[in-house]
Motif scaffolding. Structure first.
Motif, PDB file in Angstrom:
ATOM      1  N   LEU A 191      -0.927  -4.197   3.795  1.00 21.65           N
ATOM      2  CA  LEU A 191      -2.347  -4.500   4.007  1.00 21.65           C
ATOM      3  C   LEU A 191      -2.590  -4.986   5.433  1.00 21.65           C
ATOM      4  N   LYS A 192      -1.716  -5.858   5.905  1.00 20.60           N
ATOM      5  CA  LYS A 192      -1.866  -6.371   7.268  1.00 20.60           C
ATOM      6  C   LYS A 192      -1.831  -5.228   8.277  1.00 20.60           C
ATOM      7  N   LYS A 211       6.661  -4.665  -5.014  1.00 18.36           N
ATOM      8  CA  LYS A 211       6.025  -3.590  -5.775  1.00 18.36           C
ATOM      9  C   LYS A 211       6.398  -2.240  -5.150  1.00 18.36           C
ATOM     10  N   GLU A 212       5.515  -1.247  -5.265  1.00 23.85           N
ATOM     11  CA  GLU A 212       5.813   0.074  -4.713  1.00 23.85           C
ATOM     12  C   GLU A 212       6.092   0.020  -3.213  1.00 23.85           C
ATOM     13  N   THR A 213       5.490  -0.955  -2.537  1.00 22.73           N
ATOM     14  CA  THR A 213       5.821  -1.287  -1.161  1.00 22.73           C
ATOM     15  C   THR A 213       5.621  -2.791  -1.011  1.00 22.73           C
ATOM     16  N   ASP A 214       5.919  -3.332   0.159  1.00 23.54           N
ATOM     17  CA  ASP A 214       5.561  -4.725   0.440  1.00 23.54           C
ATOM     18  C   ASP A 214       4.057  -4.725   0.707  1.00 23.54           C
ATOM     19  N   ARG A 268      14.062  -2.098  -5.360  1.00 20.41           N
ATOM     20  CA  ARG A 268      13.259  -3.044  -6.139  1.00 20.41           C
ATOM     21  C   ARG A 268      14.189  -3.837  -7.059  1.00 20.41           C
ATOM     22  N   PRO A 269      14.141  -5.160  -7.014  1.00 21.93           N
ATOM     23  CA  PRO A 269      15.141  -5.971  -7.711  1.00 21.93           C
ATOM     24  C   PRO A 269      15.091  -5.827  -9.221  1.00 21.93           C
ATOM     25  N   ASP A 322       2.165   4.369  -2.152  1.00 23.97           N
ATOM     26  CA  ASP A 322       1.717   3.332  -3.081  1.00 23.97           C
ATOM     27  C   ASP A 322       0.300   3.663  -3.528  1.00 23.97           C
ATOM     28  N   HIS A 323       0.168   3.987  -4.798  1.00 23.04           N
ATOM     29  CA  HIS A 323      -1.123   4.381  -5.358  1.00 23.04           C
ATOM     30  C   HIS A 323      -2.201   3.336  -5.108  1.00 23.04           C
TER      31      HIS A 323
END
Length: 427
Positions: free
Chosen positions: A346-347, A338-341, A122-123, A384-385
Motif C-alpha cells: 500500500l505504501k 498475506k498474499e503479499t506484505d 507464508r508461515p 494480490d486480489h
C-alpha cells in the motif's frame, strides 16, 4: 501490457451482485468432506482458491459434482481418507493449505502439500507445531516453518493441543473442523493474542450448523468425537468482496445496491459496514439478502484497530485518500504475511500517486490531500486480489489510474471488473 483502467465517475446509481464467500465455501467443502456424507452446497464461489480446494478433495477421493449455472455443488465426503505418496498443489490458497493439513491428519497415509512461490514463504510453523503435538508426522521439504510440507498420518488420538493464533486464525479453524473426527475427546487451547477472531467464530457457527456440539471455557474449546450431520448448506455472499462496493458508494457519492449481501451475516468483515456508516455512508434500505447504500459529498477519516477485520484494511486505505481528515489503522501486523506484505505494498502504490502514507509495523496512517493533487499512475497489484480491487477504487476520483495484472482478482472474485464496469453502462 495487461491492465485495467477505471474512469473517474461520481453520482451514479448501480446494482451489483456479490459472489459467494470464499471463506465459507472452503470451510463448507472441508466440513462436507469430514462428514463422509452426501451434502449439497448452494451459492458456492468458484474462484482460484475454491477450485484448488475442490481439486484437492477430488484427489482425496471425495466425489464432487458441480452445477456451474446454478452455483451448486454436490459432494459425497470421504471421512478419514486413505492416501499414499500424494502430491497436492494449492497455488496461493492459504485456507486450502491450512485446512487440508488437518483433514489429512484424520486419515491414513503420506501426502505433500505445496504451493506457488508466495505460498512457500507464508508461515505455517504454528499449525505444524500443533499437528506435531497431536502425533502427526510433518516434515518441511524446503525451509523450516514454511511449505511445502509432507504429512504422514494415522489418525489422531491425542487429548490436548495448544495453538498459537497470533499470526493467523486459520490454524485453529483447521484443527477445530477436523477434531470431531479424532479418536479421543480433545481440549484445544489458544495461546498468544488471537487475530481475526470473527473467523474462528464463523468456523464454530458452521460446525454447529453441520451438527457438532462443543464446549467453550476460558481459552479452551472441548470437542468429543462425533458425527457431522449435514445435508444442505447455503453460502452467504462474501463480505470482503462487498467491501469494495460499499466503499465505492462513499468515495463517489453514489447510490449502490448490493445483491447477495446477507443481513445476518456470520462473517466478521460485515463489520466494515459499521465502520463506513460512522464516517458518513448512508443505508437507504437493508433486507435479508440485499442492501442499498448512498455516499456523501464529504466525509472524515477514522482511527481504529482492524485486528478483527484485516482483510478490508486495504479498502479503507482507498477510502482514506479522499477523506477530510487522516485515517489511522493499527493491530494488523498479519497483513504482512498475506498474499503479499500488504502494508508495504500500500505504501509503495500510494506514494506513487503523490499521496501521504506513514507505515508502522502493525498498521498505517494516511493523511489525505485534495484529490486533484493525486497523480494517475500504473499501480502494481503484487499478484494480490485485494490490492487490485482496492486500488481500482482510487480510479473513481483520480484520472489515468491503471491497474496492472488485474486477473489476480480471480483468486476470490473472478468477475469483479464486470461488476465494477456496470457503473459505466448508463453513460
Amino acid at each position: 501490457m495487461n491492465y485495467f483502467q477505471p474512469k473517474p465517475s461520481t453520482n451514479f446509481n448501480v446494482t451489483v451482485d456479490i459472489p459467494g464467500s470464499k471463506s465459507i465455501t472452503n470451510r463448507a467443502l472441508i466440513l462436507s468432506a469430514l462428514s463422509g456424507k452426501n451434502v449439497t452446497l448452494r451459492n458456492i464461489l468458484l474462484s482460484d482458491d475454491t477450485k484448488y480446494m475442490i481439486e484437492a478433495l477430488k484427489a482425496l477421493n471425495n466425489d464432487i459434482e458441480l452445477d456451474l449455472q446454478n452455483k451448486t455443488l454436490k459432494i459425497k465426503g470421504n471421512k478419514n481418507p486413505k492416501f499414499e505418496n500424494l502430491e497436492i498443489y494449492i497455488g496461493n490458497a492459504g485456507t486450502a493449505m491450512r485446512f487440508l493439513s488437518s483433514y489429512l491428519a484424520t486419515g491414513t497415509g503420506s501426502a505433500v502439500l505445496y504451493g506457488n512461490a508466495r505460498m512457500n514463504v507464508r508461515p505455517i510453523k504454528d499449525l505444524v507445531d500443533s499437528l506435531t503435538q497431536l502425533g502427526v508426522k510433518v516434515e518441511y521439504l524446503n525451509e523450516v516453518g514454511f511449505p511445502p510440507i509432507r504429512i504422514t498420518a494415522n489418525g489422531v488420538s491425542a487429548k490436548t493441543v495448544e495453538i498459537d493464533c497470533s499470526k493467523s486464525s486459520q490454524y485453529i479453524s483447521s484443527i477445530l473442523m477436523a477434531s470431531p473426527n479424532f479418536k479421543s475427546p480433545i481440549e484445544i487451547k489458544t495461546i498468544g493474542r488471537v487475530v481475526s477472531k470473527p473467523y474462528i467464530n464463523m468456523t464454530l457457527k458452521m460446525m454447529k450448523d453441520f451438527g457438532i456440539q462443543f464446549l467453550e471455557k476460558d481459552n479452551s474449546i472441548y470437542i468429543q468425537p462425533q458425527e457431522y450431520s449435514p445435508s444442505e448448506y447455503l453460502i452467504e455472499g462474501d463480505m470482503s468482496s462487498a467491501s469494495y462496493f460499499l466503499a465505492m458508494a462513499l468515495i463517489s457519492n453514489s447510490t449502490v445496491r448490493l445483491n447477495n449481501f446477507f443481513k445476518n451475516s456470520i462473517q466478521g468483515d460485515s463489520q466494515f459496514l459499521n465502520v463506513l456508516t460512522k464516517i458518513g455512508l448512508k443505508i437507504l434500505s437493508f433486507n435479508e439478502t440485499n442492501i442499498t447504500v448512498q455516499g456523501v459529498e464529504n466525509y472524515n477519516g477514522i482511527e481504529l484497530s482492524m485486528n478483527d477485520i484485516p482483510d478490508v484494511a486495504q479498502t479503507l486505505a482507498a477510502v482514506a485518500l479522499f477523506a477530510e481528515t487522516p485515517t489511522k489503522v493499527w493491530d494488523v501486523e498479519n497483513m504482512r504475511i498475506k498474499e503479499t506484505d500488504r502494508i508495504s505494498a500500500l505504501k509503495n502504490e500510494i506514494l506513487k500517486l503523490n499521496g501521504n502514507f506513514e507505515e508502522f509495523q502493525d498498521g498505517f496512517l494516511i493523511t489525505p490531500k485534495p484529490f486533484t493533487e493525486y497523480e494517475g499512475e500504473f499501480l502494481e497489484t503484487y499478484d494480490d486480489h485485494r490490492m487490485a480491487m482496492s486500488l481500482t477504487l482510487i480510479g473513481l476520483r483520480v484520472p489515468n489510474i491503471k491497474i496492472l495484472d488485474p486477473n489476480c482478482v480471480s483468486k476470490t472474485f473472478p468477475n469483479f471488473f464486470e461488476e465494477f464496469n456496470k457503473i459505466y453502462l448508463g453513460e
